[in-house]
Design an enzyme around this catalytic site. Structure first.
Site, short mmCIF file in Angstrom:
data_model
loop_
_atom_site.label_atom_id
_atom_site.label_comp_id
_atom_site.label_asym_id
_atom_site.label_seq_id
_atom_site.Cartn_x
_atom_site.Cartn_y
_atom_site.Cartn_z
N TYR A 64 -33.71 19.78 22.83
CA TYR A 64 -33.85 18.04 23.82
C TYR A 64 -33.60 16.68 22.95
O TYR A 64 -32.56 16.21 22.90
CB TYR A 64 -34.66 18.24 24.06
CG TYR A 64 -34.51 19.34 25.55
CD1 TYR A 64 -34.51 18.53 26.60
CD2 TYR A 64 -35.44 19.96 25.61
CE1 TYR A 64 -34.53 19.59 28.23
CE2 TYR A 64 -34.86 21.29 26.77
CZ TYR A 64 -34.76 20.80 28.40
OH TYR A 64 -34.48 20.77 28.75
N GLU A 112 -39.97 24.91 31.30
CA GLU A 112 -39.28 26.38 30.93
C GLU A 112 -39.91 26.97 29.95
O GLU A 112 -39.87 28.20 29.95
CB GLU A 112 -37.79 24.85 29.86
CG GLU A 112 -37.02 24.86 30.85
CD GLU A 112 -35.75 23.90 30.29
OE1 GLU A 112 -36.43 23.83 29.26
OE2 GLU A 112 -35.18 23.09 30.68
N PHE A 138 -25.04 27.43 44.62
CA PHE A 138 -23.51 27.54 44.86
C PHE A 138 -23.35 28.25 43.87
O PHE A 138 -24.27 28.47 42.27
CB PHE A 138 -23.61 25.65 44.26
CG PHE A 138 -21.83 25.34 44.32
CD1 PHE A 138 -21.38 24.94 46.07
CD2 PHE A 138 -21.97 25.38 43.29
CE1 PHE A 138 -20.23 24.68 45.29
CE2 PHE A 138 -20.21 25.04 42.96
CZ PHE A 138 -19.66 24.28 44.40
C1 LIG Z 1 -26.11 30.97 40.25
C2 LIG Z 1 -24.61 31.56 40.12
C3 LIG Z 1 -24.41 32.73 40.26
C4 LIG Z 1 -23.45 33.86 40.36
N1 LIG Z 1 -23.13 34.62 41.35
C5 LIG Z 1 -21.82 35.52 41.20
C6 LIG Z 1 -21.65 36.89 41.44
O1 LIG Z 1 -22.07 37.31 42.08
N2 LIG Z 1 -19.80 37.13 41.45
C7 LIG Z 1 -19.14 36.74 40.74
O2 LIG Z 1 -17.88 36.60 40.50
N3 LIG Z 1 -19.25 35.00 40.33
C8 LIG Z 1 -20.36 34.89 40.60
N4 LIG Z 1 -20.63 33.36 39.63
C9 LIG Z 1 -19.57 32.67 39.67
C10 LIG Z 1 -20.12 33.23 37.67
O3 LIG Z 1 -21.08 31.93 36.97
C11 LIG Z 1 -18.63 32.45 37.40
O4 LIG Z 1 -18.37 31.09 37.52
C12 LIG Z 1 -17.38 32.84 37.60
O5 LIG Z 1 -17.43 34.59 37.56
C13 LIG Z 1 -16.14 32.84 37.10
O6 LIG Z 1 -16.11 32.63 35.58
P1 LIG Z 1 -14.86 33.12 34.41
O7 LIG Z 1 -15.32 33.19 32.75
O8 LIG Z 1 -14.20 34.45 34.90
O9 LIG Z 1 -14.40 31.79 34.47
P2 LIG Z 1 -13.81 30.57 33.64
O10 LIG Z 1 -13.11 30.31 32.72
O11 LIG Z 1 -15.89 30.53 34.30
O12 LIG Z 1 -13.47 29.81 34.68
C14 LIG Z 1 -13.77 28.94 36.23
C15 LIG Z 1 -12.15 29.05 36.78
O13 LIG Z 1 -11.80 27.29 36.55
C16 LIG Z 1 -10.75 27.72 36.30
N5 LIG Z 1 -10.28 26.68 35.31
C17 LIG Z 1 -10.96 27.06 33.29
N6 LIG Z 1 -9.97 25.95 33.05
C18 LIG Z 1 -9.00 25.59 33.64
C19 LIG Z 1 -8.47 23.77 33.67
N7 LIG Z 1 -7.86 23.18 32.61
N8 LIG Z 1 -7.74 23.55 34.63
C20 LIG Z 1 -8.47 23.71 35.28
N9 LIG Z 1 -8.84 25.22 35.74
C21 LIG Z 1 -9.84 25.66 34.93
C22 LIG Z 1 -10.29 28.93 35.75
O14 LIG Z 1 -8.73 29.49 36.52
C23 LIG Z 1 -11.13 29.65 36.79
O15 LIG Z 1 -10.82 29.92 37.72
C24 LIG Z 1 -22.27 33.01 39.70
C25 LIG Z 1 -21.99 31.55 39.43
C26 LIG Z 1 -23.64 31.21 39.82
C27 LIG Z 1 -23.97 29.52 38.91
C1 HEM Z 2 -33.94 15.80 30.41
C2 HEM Z 2 -32.59 16.98 30.09
C3 HEM Z 2 -31.81 17.48 30.94
C4 HEM Z 2 -31.26 17.44 32.11
C5 HEM Z 2 -31.95 15.98 33.22
C6 HEM Z 2 -30.40 18.02 32.34
C7 HEM Z 2 -29.71 18.30 33.52
C8 HEM Z 2 -28.89 19.78 34.21
C9 HEM Z 2 -28.24 19.97 35.21
C10 HEM Z 2 -28.35 19.07 36.49
C11 HEM Z 2 -27.78 21.00 34.54
C12 HEM Z 2 -26.70 21.61 35.89
C13 HEM Z 2 -27.51 22.71 36.25
C14 HEM Z 2 -26.88 23.56 37.79
O1 HEM Z 2 -25.90 24.56 37.61
O2 HEM Z 2 -27.19 23.53 38.54
C15 HEM Z 2 -27.83 21.52 33.40
C16 HEM Z 2 -27.19 22.56 32.99
C17 HEM Z 2 -27.04 22.78 31.92
N1 HEM Z 2 -28.10 22.11 31.13
FE1 HEM Z 2 -29.40 20.66 30.71
N2 HEM Z 2 -30.15 19.16 31.10
C18 HEM Z 2 -30.72 18.71 30.26
C19 HEM Z 2 -30.72 19.54 28.70
C20 HEM Z 2 -30.02 20.31 28.05
C21 HEM Z 2 -30.32 20.55 27.06
C22 HEM Z 2 -30.84 19.57 25.90
C23 HEM Z 2 -29.37 21.68 26.54
C24 HEM Z 2 -28.86 21.76 25.65
C25 HEM Z 2 -28.37 21.53 24.85
C26 HEM Z 2 -29.18 21.57 28.28
C27 HEM Z 2 -27.25 23.02 27.95
C28 HEM Z 2 -27.57 23.06 29.57
C29 HEM Z 2 -26.60 24.24 29.75
C30 HEM Z 2 -25.92 24.91 28.83
C31 HEM Z 2 -25.88 24.02 31.12
C32 HEM Z 2 -25.08 24.78 31.95
C33 HEM Z 2 -23.67 23.69 32.50
C34 HEM Z 2 -22.86 24.69 32.17
O3 HEM Z 2 -22.85 25.53 31.21
O4 HEM Z 2 -22.39 24.51 33.13
N3 HEM Z 2 -29.42 21.16 29.23
N4 HEM Z 2 -28.27 20.69 32.89
#
Ligand SMILES: Cc1cc2nc3c(=O)[nH]c(=O)nc-3n(C[C@H](O)[C@H](O)[C@H](O)COP(=O)(O)OP(=O)(O)OC[C@H]3O[C@@H](n4cnc5c(N)ncnc54)[C@H](O)[C@@H]3O)c2cc1C
Ligand code: HEM
Length: 404
Positions: free
Chosen positions: A95, A137, A392
């Site tokens: 944090y 957390e 989502f």
């Molecule tokens: C709560 C939750 C539940 C989920 N449950 C499922 C599930 O049950 N099954 C499932 O299959 N997935 C699920 N997902 C989605 C999953 O977590 C991944 O996001 C998904 O598998 C894609 O990950 P990846 O590493 O293959 O793709 P990533 O490498 O993360 O890429 C994601 C997308 O972004 C695109 N991308 C990457 N770089 C770029 C760029 N530079 N420009 C444009 N596009 C780009 C890629 O082409 C790809 O389509 C869930 C996500 C959440 C948050």
């Molecule tokens: C008060 C401080 C913080 C706020 C308000 C915040 C808020 C958020 C929000 C809104 C998301 C998206 C949640 C979602 O996916 O639905 C998120 C994801 C995330 N947060 Fe935080 N966060 C905070 C601190 C931190 C810290 C300290 C870390 C670690 C360095 C962290 C790491 C992450 C990571 C890794 C994700 C997933 C994002 C991704 O990889 O796409 N966050 N946070």
């Protein structure tokens, strides 16, 4: 607690920061990853590139700041984010790193407008917000570890079975390598997978919804392979799981998390709507609701591009044959020759009205355009917010951008 002057400064500067919101968070991430490249092991690189995560974090910080004197009102939102943080392994010591870099970014972007007084107020406010997250957390880490079969951090699981569900979706049945019990979960929750594919510099973490009812000696996740298409590289983790991970291989998982869960106390009809791989939490909810024995009316609607993308079809047919209280419908966007579905094209309100009742609990998950259409239809139908639940498959905050 913050003093009245600090609160006044925060509230008056939130709108100013909102204007610069994305610039500030982009600057923040660039500096933070330069100073702390190890954090690239936890952040999703694709979300960064597409600006989804910067937006999500910016919005959350401003929402929290706007509620700085009544943070308890946004506790449900905090809990949703904290679930993701807990699943990813975010620690209290992270944090101050985020805080310092966020403050530095505010200073850079606002320039002279960022007076000492304003920066001090934001440092204090961030401290208060961070403390709320840290304590929520800490409780979640404790609960996940102390639960029967639970654990802290990441645990090793062996892929017991790998089963193809459609042209693009494959299920992984996962058993703990230590042979001990596994924690139960709520239908709708997800597991978080941590992998380091060969040739990748960092670890990659992704969430996958559990796709069966709880109570099995294994966990099942079902993953869609994100192939490369024009202008978009292949998904890192999904293609790795599909092409490199087979039966007998080991995956690291954190304990089940998430607040998109089925309310078991409701007696209202249940409508489960999914698009594509969004069916995974719905399958868990469907099985759980049927196993509970309550004669609740259930409508299961699944939308897929066509038959070859239709996962878990036979399983749902069998469930419908065994349970009189379940009705199932399929919606194919573009059925191929010889394929039939209950509706062709997209779900719309008129069709929804013909298969479900407004006075139901609605749960849905799928691609953004699907979620948009379903939410719009439900709002138009007058379904109250408390009966509309969605997940989502990306940063939750982008929902607000896309679904309003
Ligand atoms: C709560 C939750 C539940 C989920 N449950 C499922 C599930 O049950 N099954 C499932 O299959 N997935 C699920 N997902 C989605 C999953 O977590 C991944 O996001 C998904 O598998 C894609 O990950 P990846 O590493 O293959 O793709 P990533 O490498 O993360 O890429 C994601 C997308 O972004 C695109 N991308 C990457 N770089 C770029 C760029 N530079 N420009 C444009 N596009 C780009 C890629 O082409 C790809 O389509 C869930 C996500 C959440 C948050
Ligand atoms: C008060 C401080 C913080 C706020 C308000 C915040 C808020 C958020 C929000 C809104 C998301 C998206 C949640 C979602 O996916 O639905 C998120 C994801 C995330 N947060 Fe935080 N966060 C905070 C601190 C931190 C810290 C300290 C870390 C670690 C360095 C962290 C790491 C992450 C990571 C890794 C994700 C997933 C994002 C991704 O990889 O796409 N966050 N946070």
């Amino acid at each position: 607690m913050l003093d009245a002057q600090t609160i006044a400064i925060i509230k008056s500067t939130v709108p100013v920061l909102e204007v610069h919101g994305q610039t500030i968070t982009k600057t923040f991430y660039q500096t933070m990853f330069k100073n702390h490249p190890e954090l690239l092991n936890v952040f999703n690189h694709a979300n960064q590139r597409q600006g989804k995560q910067p937006t999500a974090l910016a919005n959350a910080v401003y929402a929290a700041a706007a509620h700085i004197d009544r943070l308890e009102e946004i506790l449900p939102v905090v809990r949703g984010i904290a679930q993701k943080h807990r699943a990813l392994g975010i620690q209290p010591e992270h944090y101050p790193i985020v805080g310092e870099n966020l403050l530095a970014a505010i200073k850079t972007v606002l320039g002279d407008a960022a007076t000492e007084e304003i920066l001090d107020a934001w440092a204090k406010a961030y401290g208060v917000i961070a403390d709320v997250f840290i304590s929520v957390e800490a409780e979640m880490y404790r609960e996940a570890a102390e639960k029967k079969g639970g654990w802290r951090g990441f645990r090793r699981f062996v892929v017991d079975r790998k089963v193809k569900e459609s042209d693009v979706i494959t299920s992984f049945y996962l058993k703990p390598q230590d042979g001990q019990a596994i924690a139960s979960y709520e239908p709708g929750q997800y597991l978080t997978v941590r992998v380091k594919p060969e040739g990748q510099e960092f670890t990659h973490l992704r969430h996958y919804s559990l796709s069966t009812a709880p109570g099995q000696p294994y966990y099942r996740i079902s993953v869609k392979r994100e192939d490369a298409v024009e202008g978009r590289p292949a998904g890192v983790v999904s293609t790795y799981l599909h092409t490199r991970i087979g039966e007998g291989d080991v995956l690291e998982l954190s304990a089940p998390a998430g607040d998109f869960t089925l309310d078991p106390s409701s007696n209202l009809p249940l409508v489960l709507l999914s698009g594509g791989v969004g069916l995974t939490p719905m399958m868990s909810m469907l099985e759980t609701a049927l196993q509970s024995g309550a004669q609740r009316e259930i409508v299961y609607i699944h939308a897929a591009r066509s038959g070859k993308f239709h996962a878990m079809k036979e399983q749902v047919v069998e469930l419908a044959q065994a349970h009189d209280n379940l009705r199932t419908y399929t919606v194919y966007e573009t059925p191929e020759a010889g394929e039939s579905s209950d509706k062709t094209g997209y779900i719309d309100l008129a069709w929804l009205k013909s298969v479900a009742a407004a006075d139901s609990d609605f749960y849905f998950c799928g691609p953004v355009p699907f979620m948009k259409a379903v939410r719009r239809a439900l709002k138009e139908w007058g379904v109250p917010d408390e009966r509309i639940h969605f997940e989502f498959f990306g940063p939750a905050d982008s929902l607000e951008d896309t679904l309003n």
